[in-house]
Design a protein around this motif. Structure first.
Motif, short mmCIF file in Angstrom:
data_model
loop_
_atom_site.label_atom_id
_atom_site.label_comp_id
_atom_site.label_asym_id
_atom_site.label_seq_id
_atom_site.Cartn_x
_atom_site.Cartn_y
_atom_site.Cartn_z
N UNK A 1 0.82 -1.21 0.00
CA UNK A 1 0.00 0.00 0.00
C UNK A 1 0.86 1.26 0.00
N UNK A 2 2.02 1.22 0.62
CA UNK A 2 2.89 2.40 0.67
C UNK A 2 3.38 2.78 -0.72
N UNK A 3 3.78 1.80 -1.52
CA UNK A 3 4.34 2.08 -2.83
C UNK A 3 3.29 2.05 -3.93
N UNK A 4 2.21 1.30 -3.71
CA UNK A 4 1.23 1.09 -4.77
C UNK A 4 0.54 2.34 -5.26
N UNK A 5 0.40 3.34 -4.40
CA UNK A 5 -0.31 4.54 -4.80
C UNK A 5 0.61 5.57 -5.46
N UNK A 6 1.89 5.27 -5.56
CA UNK A 6 2.84 6.18 -6.17
C UNK A 6 3.26 5.60 -7.51
N UNK A 7 3.08 6.39 -8.55
CA UNK A 7 3.47 5.91 -9.87
C UNK A 7 4.95 6.19 -10.09
N UNK A 8 5.75 5.16 -9.93
CA UNK A 8 7.20 5.27 -10.10
C UNK A 8 7.75 3.91 -10.45
N UNK A 9 8.84 3.90 -11.18
CA UNK A 9 9.54 2.65 -11.47
C UNK A 9 10.64 2.40 -10.44
N UNK A 10 10.90 3.41 -9.61
CA UNK A 10 11.95 3.29 -8.59
C UNK A 10 11.39 2.69 -7.31
N UNK A 11 12.26 2.13 -6.48
CA UNK A 11 11.79 1.60 -5.20
C UNK A 11 11.29 2.73 -4.30
N UNK A 12 10.43 2.37 -3.35
CA UNK A 12 9.84 3.34 -2.43
C UNK A 12 10.04 2.83 -1.00
N UNK A 13 10.62 3.69 -0.17
CA UNK A 13 10.79 3.38 1.25
C UNK A 13 9.63 3.99 2.02
N UNK A 14 8.97 3.17 2.82
CA UNK A 14 7.89 3.65 3.69
C UNK A 14 8.47 3.80 5.09
#
Length: 145
Positions: free
Chosen positions: A106-119
């Motif tokens: 859920x932390x990364x799913x709402x952000x449109x990016x190809x890069x990793x996302x740290x929550x």
């Protein structure tokens, strides 16, 4: 509480979703989501004991640090964690590595990016708190005033 305004950010970059903002799933963010570069090193935001380190549901790898006095720091979305439960870590110490792409969460799913996302989520006595006031100001922010 005396560390307010002095904690290093776990990764460089600006949050794409802030605490309290809509999470894209009908709720609000209980932490912040920070897009990172692939394979970025994640550092501990505070001194503390590793309370949990491992996979957790669809969040990728989850790291929970007990900073004492009822404060816990949650870091999620990493590909690899380099510390173990029971280990003491220092603020700024490398603790994990991001992957090449976003983890499904859920932390990364709402952000449109190809890069990793740290929550990143801060908790005090079981309730989520805004991590914004805890971060140390960067050199560029000090110059801008």
């Amino acid at each position: 509480a005396e560390a307010r305004g002095m904690l290093p950010r776990p990764v460089s970059g600006e949050p794409a979703r802030l605490f309290g903002a809509p999470d894209g799933f009908g709720g609000t963010m209980r932490g912040v989501s920070i897009p990172t570069r692939p394979r970025a090193v994640v550092s501990s935001p505070a001194d503390g004991w590793v309370a949990f380190a491992g996979p957790f549901r669809s969040f990728g790898r989850l790291l929970i640090i007990n900073a004492g006095n009822g404060y816990y720091l949650l870091l999620a979305g990493m590909d690899r964690i380099n510390v173990e439960v029971g280990q003491f870590v220092l603020a700024g110490e490398p603790v994990a590595i991001m992957g090449e792409t976003p983890q499904l969460s859920p932390a990364a799913g709402a952000i449109e990016t190809k890069d990793p996302v740290l929550y990143v989520e801060f908790r005090k006595d079981g309730a989520s708190i805004d991590p914004g006031p805890w971060w140390a100001r960067s050199q560029s922010e000090k110059v801008r005033g």
